[in-house]
Design a protein around this motif. Sequence first.
Motif, PDB file in Angstrom:
ATOM      1  N   ASN A  71      -9.821   9.352   8.965  1.00 43.03           N
ATOM      2  CA  ASN A  71      -8.381   9.321   8.704  1.00 43.03           C
ATOM      3  C   ASN A  71      -8.071   8.179   7.743  1.00 43.03           C
ATOM      4  OD1 ASN A  71      -7.936  11.476  10.356  1.00 43.03           O
ATOM      5  ND2 ASN A  71      -6.982  10.323  12.024  1.00 43.03           N
ATOM      6  N   GLY A  72      -6.879   8.235   7.148  1.00 44.50           N
ATOM      7  CA  GLY A  72      -6.472   7.193   6.214  1.00 44.50           C
ATOM      8  C   GLY A  72      -7.053   7.382   4.830  1.00 44.50           C
ATOM      9  N   ILE A  73      -7.498   8.621   4.512  1.00 46.34           N
ATOM     10  CA  ILE A  73      -8.106   8.904   3.221  1.00 46.34           C
ATOM     11  C   ILE A  73      -7.019   9.184   2.179  1.00 46.34           C
ATOM     12  CG2 ILE A  73      -9.627  10.462   1.959  1.00 46.34           C
ATOM     13  CD1 ILE A  73     -11.061   8.705   3.975  1.00 46.34           C
ATOM     14  N   SER A  74      -7.121   8.550   1.017  1.00 52.09           N
ATOM     15  CA  SER A  74      -6.170   8.768  -0.064  1.00 52.09           C
ATOM     16  C   SER A  74      -6.294  10.187  -0.603  1.00 52.09           C
ATOM     17  CB  SER A  74      -6.422   7.771  -1.196  1.00 52.09           C
ATOM     18  OG  SER A  74      -5.647   8.100  -2.342  1.00 52.09           O
ATOM     19  N   THR A  75      -5.175  10.785  -0.951  1.00 54.95           N
ATOM     20  CA  THR A  75      -5.190  12.117  -1.547  1.00 54.95           C
ATOM     21  C   THR A  75      -5.204  12.069  -3.066  1.00 54.95           C
ATOM     22  OG1 THR A  75      -2.770  12.217  -1.483  1.00 54.95           O
ATOM     23  CG2 THR A  75      -3.963  13.124   0.419  1.00 54.95           C
ATOM     24  N   THR A  76      -5.138  10.863  -3.628  1.00 52.83           N
ATOM     25  CA  THR A  76      -5.097  10.727  -5.087  1.00 52.83           C
ATOM     26  C   THR A  76      -6.269   9.936  -5.655  1.00 52.83           C
ATOM     27  OG1 THR A  76      -3.695   8.750  -4.897  1.00 52.83           O
ATOM     28  CG2 THR A  76      -2.580  10.886  -5.131  1.00 52.83           C
ATOM     29  N   THR A  77      -6.907   9.112  -4.833  1.00 54.36           N
ATOM     30  CA  THR A  77      -8.005   8.266  -5.291  1.00 54.36           C
ATOM     31  C   THR A  77      -9.223   8.463  -4.392  1.00 54.36           C
ATOM     32  OG1 THR A  77      -6.423   6.595  -6.053  1.00 54.36           O
ATOM     33  CG2 THR A  77      -8.725   5.893  -5.798  1.00 54.36           C
ATOM     34  N   ALA A  78     -10.403   8.517  -4.980  1.00 57.23           N
ATOM     35  CA  ALA A  78     -11.629   8.703  -4.196  1.00 57.23           C
ATOM     36  C   ALA A  78     -11.845   7.535  -3.241  1.00 57.23           C
ATOM     37  CB  ALA A  78     -12.823   8.858  -5.126  1.00 57.23           C
ATOM     38  N   THR A  79     -12.246   7.847  -2.031  1.00 52.66           N
ATOM     39  CA  THR A  79     -12.558   6.839  -1.011  1.00 52.66           C
ATOM     40  C   THR A  79     -13.995   7.048  -0.554  1.00 52.66           C
ATOM     41  OG1 THR A  79     -10.269   6.818  -0.224  1.00 52.66           O
ATOM     42  CG2 THR A  79     -11.955   5.916   1.255  1.00 52.66           C
ATOM     43  N   THR A  80     -14.775   5.978  -0.530  1.00 52.90           N
ATOM     44  CA  THR A  80     -16.173   6.076  -0.125  1.00 52.90           C
ATOM     45  C   THR A  80     -16.407   5.331   1.170  1.00 52.90           C
ATOM     46  OG1 THR A  80     -16.907   6.264  -2.424  1.00 52.90           O
ATOM     47  CG2 THR A  80     -18.560   5.645  -0.793  1.00 52.90           C
ATOM     48  N   SER A 170     -14.529   1.755   0.986  1.00 58.57           N
ATOM     49  CA  SER A 170     -14.047   1.176  -0.268  1.00 58.57           C
ATOM     50  C   SER A 170     -12.546   0.937  -0.268  1.00 58.57           C
ATOM     51  CB  SER A 170     -14.407   2.104  -1.440  1.00 58.57           C
ATOM     52  OG  SER A 170     -13.793   3.376  -1.273  1.00 58.57           O
ATOM     53  N   ALA A 171     -11.856   1.340   0.800  1.00 56.91           N
ATOM     54  CA  ALA A 171     -10.403   1.173   0.888  1.00 56.91           C
ATOM     55  C   ALA A 171     -10.031   0.688   2.280  1.00 56.91           C
ATOM     56  CB  ALA A 171      -9.691   2.488   0.580  1.00 56.91           C
ATOM     57  N   SER A 172      -8.938  -0.002   2.384  1.00 60.98           N
ATOM     58  CA  SER A 172      -8.472  -0.488   3.685  1.00 60.98           C
ATOM     59  C   SER A 172      -7.761   0.629   4.442  1.00 60.98           C
ATOM     60  CB  SER A 172      -7.527  -1.674   3.497  1.00 60.98           C
ATOM     61  OG  SER A 172      -6.396  -1.281   2.728  1.00 60.98           O
TER      62      SER A 172
END
Length: 353
Positions: A71-80, A170-172
């Motif tokens: 959960n918390g995955i961006s819909t516009t930027t890739a998250t690894t 890669s993202a908070s």
Amino acid sequence: MNLPGVVSLQFSRFRTRPPFAIGVILFACLLWITSSAHAGSTCTSTISSNFNGTAISGGNYIWFNAHFTANGISTTTATTIYLTNSTISFTADQAYSVCVPNAQITFSPSATCTSTTYDAASGTWITTTPVSGEDEVFLSGVAFAVPASFSKVSGKVTNPVTWTGTFSSSASGVSIHGWQWGAAVYTAFPTNYNAANIKPGHQSACGYSGNSDHAGTPESEKSYLVAGAGGGGGSNYTGGWSGTATSFTTCTSVEPAVTIAAATSTILETAGSTPAFTLTRNQSGTAQTVYVQVTTGSGNAMLGTDYTVNSPATASGNVISVPFGASDTSKTISITPTDSAMSANESITWQVL
């Protein structure tokens, strides 16, 4: 048959190498796990589960596999999301600790299906999946070659079996949900994991339309499935699932970005020139191994035949591994032509993988 990432206290299996001295194997296992670790605090999760008591014969393979959602995955930027420092521990005739390959899972807004590949050079499962719509994303997997010494305990594993790993992203604000693992027994398993055709997702796996197998199923090896570990054979290709880990937030862990100062270099082989490229990264403070693909103007791999790579880098095929120490911000790597048959200028291209 030896397999990637397997180490036991009997020191007979590590990746595809023959037996070594105890200290060397332990160091190698530790080095492989930590070489691609990412900066940031430690976020470790552990799941323990039980095998079913069916005897496991020496010469067979236990396929450990795991999946998750996030959960918390961006819909516009890739998250690894990264899995590192992962091991599976259990006891049979002795205590075993199996090194699990690292994993790198990218949730990409441009992805329309889920795919995975195993990068043997770095010991990493690399998976790409859409940002939503998949209930099981393949996390990582390792095949444990069962030794003949299992017969000392009638092929039985003493419960529990424990899988531990460190998660970062890669993202908070990213949280792990639905992480669980399974284990099934196969009478054969390839040393090249890509040959097993691991199904990367349950619902959106690329090329598996209409296939309801769970993520982690080795599609090319299904005919070799037998009962044992967490499965009863039949169509239980991943084994029964463990309990699900309590949802948790990953550590934010961004690996320094790496760029190449010169994207191409043109040389005349017979002149003996030494083409070079410089890698730079935007911050120091963590050790990192960077992989660079090198090709000629014709697109052919040539390292080891037409060229040799110079220290401190090493090469496998047409991929160069470049080690960065924690304090390093740049590295200049050169290759030396060894094939003097060509007399025309040739374009050399470098690309960070």
